[in-house]
Design an enzyme around this catalytic site. Structure first.
Site, mmCIF file in Angstrom:
data_model
loop_
_atom_site.group_PDB
_atom_site.id
_atom_site.type_symbol
_atom_site.label_atom_id
_atom_site.label_comp_id
_atom_site.label_asym_id
_atom_site.label_seq_id
_atom_site.Cartn_x
_atom_site.Cartn_y
_atom_site.Cartn_z
ATOM 1 N N PRO A 89 0.824 -1.218 0.000
ATOM 2 C CA PRO A 89 0.000 0.000 0.000
ATOM 3 C C PRO A 89 0.861 1.273 0.000
ATOM 4 O O PRO A 89 0.369 2.342 -0.343
ATOM 5 C CB PRO A 89 -0.811 -0.095 1.297
ATOM 6 C CG PRO A 89 -0.697 -1.505 1.754
ATOM 7 C CD PRO A 89 0.580 -2.044 1.199
ATOM 8 N N GLU A 116 0.442 -7.471 9.011
ATOM 9 C CA GLU A 116 0.435 -6.013 9.192
ATOM 10 C C GLU A 116 1.484 -5.332 8.328
ATOM 11 O O GLU A 116 1.353 -4.178 7.965
ATOM 12 C CB GLU A 116 0.684 -5.657 10.656
ATOM 13 C CG GLU A 116 -0.440 -6.048 11.590
ATOM 14 C CD GLU A 116 -1.767 -5.431 11.200
ATOM 15 O OE1 GLU A 116 -1.903 -4.205 11.305
ATOM 16 O OE2 GLU A 116 -2.670 -6.178 10.796
ATOM 17 N N ARG A 154 -0.650 -8.542 -21.092
ATOM 18 C CA ARG A 154 -1.387 -8.212 -22.320
ATOM 19 C C ARG A 154 -0.640 -7.227 -23.222
ATOM 20 O O ARG A 154 -1.019 -7.028 -24.369
ATOM 21 C CB ARG A 154 -2.818 -7.770 -22.018
ATOM 22 C CG ARG A 154 -2.971 -6.587 -21.108
ATOM 23 C CD ARG A 154 -4.373 -6.506 -20.549
ATOM 24 N NE ARG A 154 -5.386 -6.622 -21.600
ATOM 25 C CZ ARG A 154 -5.609 -5.721 -22.538
ATOM 26 N NH1 ARG A 154 -4.894 -4.620 -22.557
ATOM 27 N NH2 ARG A 154 -6.533 -5.908 -23.454
ATOM 28 N N ASP A 169 -6.486 0.718 -26.696
ATOM 29 C CA ASP A 169 -7.023 0.655 -25.351
ATOM 30 C C ASP A 169 -7.123 1.998 -24.676
ATOM 31 O O ASP A 169 -6.317 2.872 -24.866
ATOM 32 C CB ASP A 169 -6.158 -0.252 -24.469
ATOM 33 C CG ASP A 169 -6.913 -1.482 -24.059
ATOM 34 O OD1 ASP A 169 -8.113 -1.334 -23.783
ATOM 35 O OD2 ASP A 169 -6.310 -2.548 -24.044
HETATM 36 C C1 9D3 Z 1 -4.330 -3.771 8.584
HETATM 37 C C2 9D3 Z 1 -2.966 -3.331 8.274
HETATM 38 N N1 9D3 Z 1 -2.930 -1.948 7.801
HETATM 39 C C3 9D3 Z 1 -2.744 -1.121 9.003
HETATM 40 C C4 9D3 Z 1 -2.286 0.261 8.773
HETATM 41 C C5 9D3 Z 1 -1.848 -1.788 6.823
HETATM 42 C C6 9D3 Z 1 -1.931 -2.782 5.717
HETATM 43 C C7 9D3 Z 1 -0.977 -3.774 5.583
HETATM 44 C C8 9D3 Z 1 -1.055 -4.693 4.550
HETATM 45 C C9 9D3 Z 1 -2.950 -2.710 4.782
HETATM 46 C C10 9D3 Z 1 -3.032 -3.636 3.736
HETATM 47 C C11 9D3 Z 1 -2.087 -4.625 3.643
HETATM 48 C C12 9D3 Z 1 -2.157 -5.610 2.540
HETATM 49 N N2 9D3 Z 1 -2.188 -4.940 1.236
HETATM 50 C C13 9D3 Z 1 -1.247 -5.174 0.322
HETATM 51 O O1 9D3 Z 1 -0.372 -5.978 0.547
HETATM 52 C C14 9D3 Z 1 -1.273 -4.432 -0.931
HETATM 53 C C15 9D3 Z 1 -2.120 -3.387 -1.411
HETATM 54 C C16 9D3 Z 1 -3.265 -2.728 -0.856
HETATM 55 O O2 9D3 Z 1 -3.769 -3.029 0.251
HETATM 56 N N3 9D3 Z 1 -3.843 -1.723 -1.580
HETATM 57 C C17 9D3 Z 1 -3.391 -1.338 -2.804
HETATM 58 N N4 9D3 Z 1 -2.346 -1.928 -3.364
HETATM 59 C C18 9D3 Z 1 -1.720 -2.928 -2.664
HETATM 60 S S1 9D3 Z 1 -0.380 -3.767 -3.206
HETATM 61 C C19 9D3 Z 1 -0.297 -4.711 -1.863
#
Ligand code: 9D3
Length: 248
Positions: A89, A116, A154, A169
């Site tokens: 994220p 986490e 793709r 596209d």
């Molecule tokens: C509950 C944990 N969160 C607390 C602040 C942080 C968190 C950690 C791990 C939130 C999501 C994740 C898992 N998400 C991904 O590994 C992830 C992701 C995403 O959640 N949104 C957009 N792109 C991606 S790429 C990997």
């Protein structure tokens, strides 16, 4: 094009690899995709991939050693990748431009996280970059990895049958697509626009182009600034913005 995907849920990722565009690319011999179970790179009896966070707090953190062993294995058996992507994220936003860039590297490793978070040393020692697929929360990197795999695959020559459709596209030129219709000509009182039934190819071309532009302006005005517009589109844009409607 070569992909290596590292995950604690290999079956979840294999399911996405076994269908659709990626499957076709593998069958055509232009894609080579391997899924690696992160637990295969642990050394303890319980195949442990996570541990408690230093400094305390809720949840678990993914350990660095299994990721380092996994990437050593990928290097030794598959060669050096052009990009080692940590799906997270906190990453830079994934876009069509990023998809083309990853395609151009020829070999991409995708690292999926869960829990986490991931020990920061995975970023510093293993990953060459960090990518997010959007501003929303999913439970792990597996679905994001499949999304990146699909978008990049793709773009590889020979994966999608019709190269013209890839080129046309949405986002390749930076505009949304025009509306599409097929039979019946009227359904639930909704008629297909007359121009599409007219047989007037030039009028159809113009209508589609203009609808795409109007729709982009309406729904995604943020895209219009960066889009590659031709003279015709620039003219329409000025008209639409004035609230005008013209014949051409
Ligand atoms: C509950 C944990 N969160 C607390 C602040 C942080 C968190 C950690 C791990 C939130 C999501 C994740 C898992 N998400 C991904 O590994 C992830 C992701 C995403 O959640 N949104 C957009 N792109 C991606 S790429 C990997």
């Amino acid at each position: 094009m070569t992909f290596d995907i590292v995950t604690i849920f290999p079956r979840m990722v294999e399911a996405g690899v076994a269908e659709g565009v990626v499957r076709r690319g593998i069958d055509a011999g232009v894609l080579d995709v391997r899924v690696h179970d992160l637990r295969d790179f642990t050394v303890d009896r319980h195949r442990t991939v996570d541990d408690m966070p230093y400094g305390g707090g809720p949840g678990m953190v993914m350990k660095v050693e299994p990721f380092v062993k996994a990437i050593d294995h990928v290097k030794a058996t598959r060669g050096t990748a052009g990009a080692v992507v940590l799906l997270s994220p906190q990453g830079r936003a994934f876009t069509q431009r990023e998809a083309r860039r990853l395609r151009d590297t020829g070999h991409v490793v995708l690292l999926c996280g869960r829990y986490e978070g991931i020990d920061e040393r995975v970023r510093t020692l293993v990953a060459t970059e960090e990518i997010s697929v959007g501003d929303f929360v999913v439970s792990g990197g597996e679905l994001p990895a499949l999304l990146v795999l699909d978008a990049v695959s793709r773009l590889v020559a020979g994966v999608v049958g019709d190269e013209a459709s890839v080129e046309a596209d949405s986002f390749t030129r930076g505009l949304l697509d025009c509306p599409h219709y097929t039979r019946p000509a009227t359904f639930a009182g909704l008629a297909v626009p007359d121009v599409l039934l007219s047989g007037h190819h030039e009028a159809v071309r113009r209508w589609r182009k203009r609808e795409a532009l109007a729709r982009t302006l309406e729904r995604r005005p943020d895209l219009v600034g960066a889009a590659e517009l031709d003279d015709e589109e620039r003219r329409w844009l000025a008209e639409i913005r004035k609230g005008g409607r013209t014949s051409s």
